[in-house]
Design an enzyme around this catalytic site. Sequence first.
Site, PDB file in Angstrom:
ATOM      1  N   ASP A  81       0.850  -1.197   0.000  1.00  0.00           N
ATOM      2  CA  ASP A  81       0.000   0.000   0.000  1.00  0.00           C
ATOM      3  C   ASP A  81       0.882   1.242   0.000  1.00  0.00           C
ATOM      4  O   ASP A  81       1.672   1.454   0.916  1.00  0.00           O
ATOM      5  CB  ASP A  81      -0.937   0.005   1.211  1.00  0.00           C
ATOM      6  CG  ASP A  81      -2.102   0.961   1.009  1.00  0.00           C
ATOM      7  OD1 ASP A  81      -1.863   2.112   0.586  1.00  0.00           O
ATOM      8  OD2 ASP A  81      -3.246   0.569   1.264  1.00  0.00           O
ATOM      9  N   SER A 131      -6.726   4.342  -1.857  1.00  0.00           N
ATOM     10  CA  SER A 131      -6.575   2.879  -1.851  1.00  0.00           C
ATOM     11  C   SER A 131      -7.873   2.150  -2.189  1.00  0.00           C
ATOM     12  O   SER A 131      -7.830   0.995  -2.611  1.00  0.00           O
ATOM     13  CB  SER A 131      -6.101   2.403  -0.480  1.00  0.00           C
ATOM     14  OG  SER A 131      -4.800   2.835  -0.229  1.00  0.00           O
ATOM     15  N   THR A 194      -7.955  -1.792   1.187  1.00  0.00           N
ATOM     16  CA  THR A 194      -7.316  -2.779   0.308  1.00  0.00           C
ATOM     17  C   THR A 194      -7.814  -4.204   0.560  1.00  0.00           C
ATOM     18  O   THR A 194      -8.315  -4.852  -0.367  1.00  0.00           O
ATOM     19  CB  THR A 194      -5.784  -2.697   0.414  1.00  0.00           C
ATOM     20  OG1 THR A 194      -5.396  -1.351   0.190  1.00  0.00           O
ATOM     21  CG2 THR A 194      -5.112  -3.607  -0.590  1.00  0.00           C
ATOM     22  N   PHE A 307      -5.300  -9.628  14.886  1.00  0.00           N
ATOM     23  CA  PHE A 307      -4.167  -9.538  15.792  1.00  0.00           C
ATOM     24  C   PHE A 307      -4.052  -8.214  16.536  1.00  0.00           C
ATOM     25  O   PHE A 307      -3.141  -8.037  17.331  1.00  0.00           O
ATOM     26  CB  PHE A 307      -2.877  -9.805  15.004  1.00  0.00           C
ATOM     27  CG  PHE A 307      -2.853 -11.158  14.343  1.00  0.00           C
ATOM     28  CD1 PHE A 307      -2.771 -12.318  15.098  1.00  0.00           C
ATOM     29  CD2 PHE A 307      -2.963 -11.268  12.960  1.00  0.00           C
ATOM     30  CE1 PHE A 307      -2.767 -13.564  14.493  1.00  0.00           C
ATOM     31  CE2 PHE A 307      -2.944 -12.515  12.347  1.00  0.00           C
ATOM     32  CZ  PHE A 307      -2.857 -13.670  13.116  1.00  0.00           C
ATOM     33  N   ASP A 356       2.038   2.636   3.591  1.00  0.00           N
ATOM     34  CA  ASP A 356       1.233   3.841   3.369  1.00  0.00           C
ATOM     35  C   ASP A 356       1.138   4.698   4.626  1.00  0.00           C
ATOM     36  O   ASP A 356       1.261   5.922   4.563  1.00  0.00           O
ATOM     37  CB  ASP A 356      -0.157   3.387   2.921  1.00  0.00           C
ATOM     38  CG  ASP A 356      -1.111   4.534   2.662  1.00  0.00           C
ATOM     39  OD1 ASP A 356      -0.857   5.298   1.723  1.00  0.00           O
ATOM     40  OD2 ASP A 356      -2.097   4.666   3.401  1.00  0.00           O
ATOM     41  N   HIS A 360       2.329   8.513   5.253  1.00  0.00           N
ATOM     42  CA  HIS A 360       1.413   9.588   5.666  1.00  0.00           C
ATOM     43  C   HIS A 360       1.959  10.341   6.877  1.00  0.00           C
ATOM     44  O   HIS A 360       1.708  11.530   7.052  1.00  0.00           O
ATOM     45  CB  HIS A 360       0.027   9.020   5.996  1.00  0.00           C
ATOM     46  CG  HIS A 360      -0.819   8.743   4.784  1.00  0.00           C
ATOM     47  ND1 HIS A 360      -1.095   9.700   3.830  1.00  0.00           N
ATOM     48  CD2 HIS A 360      -1.472   7.629   4.383  1.00  0.00           C
ATOM     49  CE1 HIS A 360      -1.873   9.177   2.887  1.00  0.00           C
ATOM     50  NE2 HIS A 360      -2.107   7.924   3.195  1.00  0.00           N
ATOM     51  N   ASP A 397      -0.972   0.107  -4.877  1.00  0.00           N
ATOM     52  CA  ASP A 397      -2.215   0.746  -5.295  1.00  0.00           C
ATOM     53  C   ASP A 397      -1.966   2.169  -5.789  1.00  0.00           C
ATOM     54  O   ASP A 397      -2.585   2.628  -6.735  1.00  0.00           O
ATOM     55  CB  ASP A 397      -3.261   0.709  -4.172  1.00  0.00           C
ATOM     56  CG  ASP A 397      -2.691   1.051  -2.807  1.00  0.00           C
ATOM     57  OD1 ASP A 397      -1.479   1.364  -2.707  1.00  0.00           O
ATOM     58  OD2 ASP A 397      -3.453   1.004  -1.834  1.00  0.00           O
ATOM     59  N   HIS A 398      -1.014   2.848  -5.146  1.00  0.00           N
ATOM     60  CA  HIS A 398      -0.717   4.235  -5.507  1.00  0.00           C
ATOM     61  C   HIS A 398       0.638   4.589  -4.930  1.00  0.00           C
ATOM     62  O   HIS A 398       1.194   3.837  -4.130  1.00  0.00           O
ATOM     63  CB  HIS A 398      -1.792   5.182  -4.953  1.00  0.00           C
ATOM     64  CG  HIS A 398      -1.943   5.049  -3.474  1.00  0.00           C
ATOM     65  ND1 HIS A 398      -1.021   5.561  -2.586  1.00  0.00           N
ATOM     66  CD2 HIS A 398      -2.863   4.407  -2.712  1.00  0.00           C
ATOM     67  CE1 HIS A 398      -1.387   5.253  -1.360  1.00  0.00           C
ATOM     68  NE2 HIS A 398      -2.498   4.549  -1.391  1.00  0.00           N
ATOM     69  N   HIS A 493      -0.894  11.049  -0.928  1.00  0.00           N
ATOM     70  CA  HIS A 493      -0.518  10.121  -1.984  1.00  0.00           C
ATOM     71  C   HIS A 493       0.102  10.893  -3.142  1.00  0.00           C
ATOM     72  O   HIS A 493      -0.096  12.102  -3.276  1.00  0.00           O
ATOM     73  CB  HIS A 493      -1.750   9.373  -2.498  1.00  0.00           C
ATOM     74  CG  HIS A 493      -2.387   8.514  -1.460  1.00  0.00           C
ATOM     75  ND1 HIS A 493      -3.592   7.892  -1.636  1.00  0.00           N
ATOM     76  CD2 HIS A 493      -1.969   8.171  -0.206  1.00  0.00           C
ATOM     77  CE1 HIS A 493      -3.896   7.208  -0.551  1.00  0.00           C
ATOM     78  NE2 HIS A 493      -2.935   7.361   0.337  1.00  0.00           N
TER      79      HIS A 493
HETATM   80 ZN   LIG Z   1      -2.894   6.330   2.086  1.00  0.00          ZN
END
Ligand SMILES: [Zn+2]
Length: 544
Positions: A81, A131, A194, A307, A356, A360, A397-398, A493
Amino acid sequence: MMRVTCSTALALLVSGCMSITVVEDSGPKGDAKPARSPMQVTSSPIPDYQRNSAWYTDAQTRVSRAPTHGKAKNIVLFLGDGMGISTITAARILAGQQQGNPGEENRLSFEEFPVTGLVKTYNVDSQTPDSAGTMSAIMTGVKTKIGVFGVDERITQENCQSGQGAELLSLLDIAELAGKSTGVISTARLTHATPAATYAKTVNRDWEDDGEMPDEAKAQGCTDIAAQFLAAENRLNTQFGEGASDGIEVAMGGGRRHFLPGSVDGGRRKDGRNLIDEWQAAYPKGNYISDKAGLGAASDVPLLGLFSGSHMAYASERNQPGAHQPSLTAMTLKALQLLQDDDEGFLLVVEAGRIDHAHHAGNAANALTDTVELSEAVAAVMRNIDSDDTLVMVTADHSHVFTMAGYPRRGNPILGKVVTAWSDDPSLDENGLPYTTLGYMNGRGFRDHGEQLNADSTYAEPPSTGRKDISTIDTTQPGYHQEALIPLNSETHGGEDVAVYANGPGAEGAMGAIEQNQLFHVMLQATSWEAEAAARVEALGDKR
Ligand SMILES: [Zn+2]
């Protein structure tokens, strides 16, 4: 488009007739020529509005022109991701440096794959995607809007009714209908965009539990994502006949809070349902596990592993001795071992979901460490599959607005400050200040120790613009937040292409500069699942 009868030649694939449709190929844009006759006849459980979309037919045609070498019995799809190309480059260097080498010469496991492509990630309404829309494209073969998955672009975001009748069949749905075993793993919440795009359909990716849904949407019949996980088997059985699906065999990740009522373990559900108990009741032989020890002991399907309450920890914390959460490799190998028990074949989707999140936060160290963990999980899979019958694809994804800059010398610590080949001192900017190789166009960034974030992630003081002196800061420590030009609470992103790496039967369909929804067609055409699903559904229909 027009209906034809069961006698049509290509319907021989199936024992009878069901949703037989002549697709008048809308044709790829530009100079491409259709590879098949313009009257293409297929029997398929995939709805006509999905199969007739120009997104679908264009990508389908492009893949059909690629050379093929046999059929895939199994598919393993890895998603990093937010794993843009600069992330892959920097992670490859970090992994090499951790082995005591300069790093640039290193290869991540999937960089050994023979086929690579560049993937255009935009959503139909968004130049830079999220995503949800991107994974929806990968799982359904058509692009859609930002923030939604499993529904096509006719929907209006957050409008429940608009999604009804716009649901798309996912590759996981098709694998289930074809009688394959299916698995989905993520280090993010299992209900996050995702992983959820494999099994759920929603006009709002944030509807992870019922407490996050407006009453109006509930009244109109929309359900939350965790509830859709539990209902995944029934959805297919209701639509296609009892026995169409036997449920998802393996599902692991974080996000326990979305499965539990408020009274239990930080649960967030408002409807009082305990979906873990309901899952156990629905699958009496199922194994529910919640830690590394449980994963080690699990020996049968179905397996549900949750988890952590929210996302799982970063690999840097998870892979410490004594940690209770398993590694991505441990989850992936367990899933592989259980799914390989099915002689019919399987689909396994594995997400490294926290690359991801680290980006961020403007934290390169965790983004790269989680990328290296993904590479290790891919390597473990490659040691345990047969490349002649299993298609393995690795993609993102990106991207993110993450860059490698300056002229650092060969082997310069990737998380460090730029030191060139022609000087032993750090390179300096126009104001005489050193700078790091890695940085972000926007985001939280390092500016000043005084600019702390409040608990709600807003800034206590407006962040200053302009650089601070990092001469005495150790930028290689794992908690460092690389500098960012534009101060944002959360880095964004990036809109440029991502890469795809593929190995095994059908991999060639991923070559070139392709639209993201083409990845679905690479996987679908690598297998015989569509025809097998059609035949199974047909047989169920005959019984009814
Ligand atoms: Zn993101």
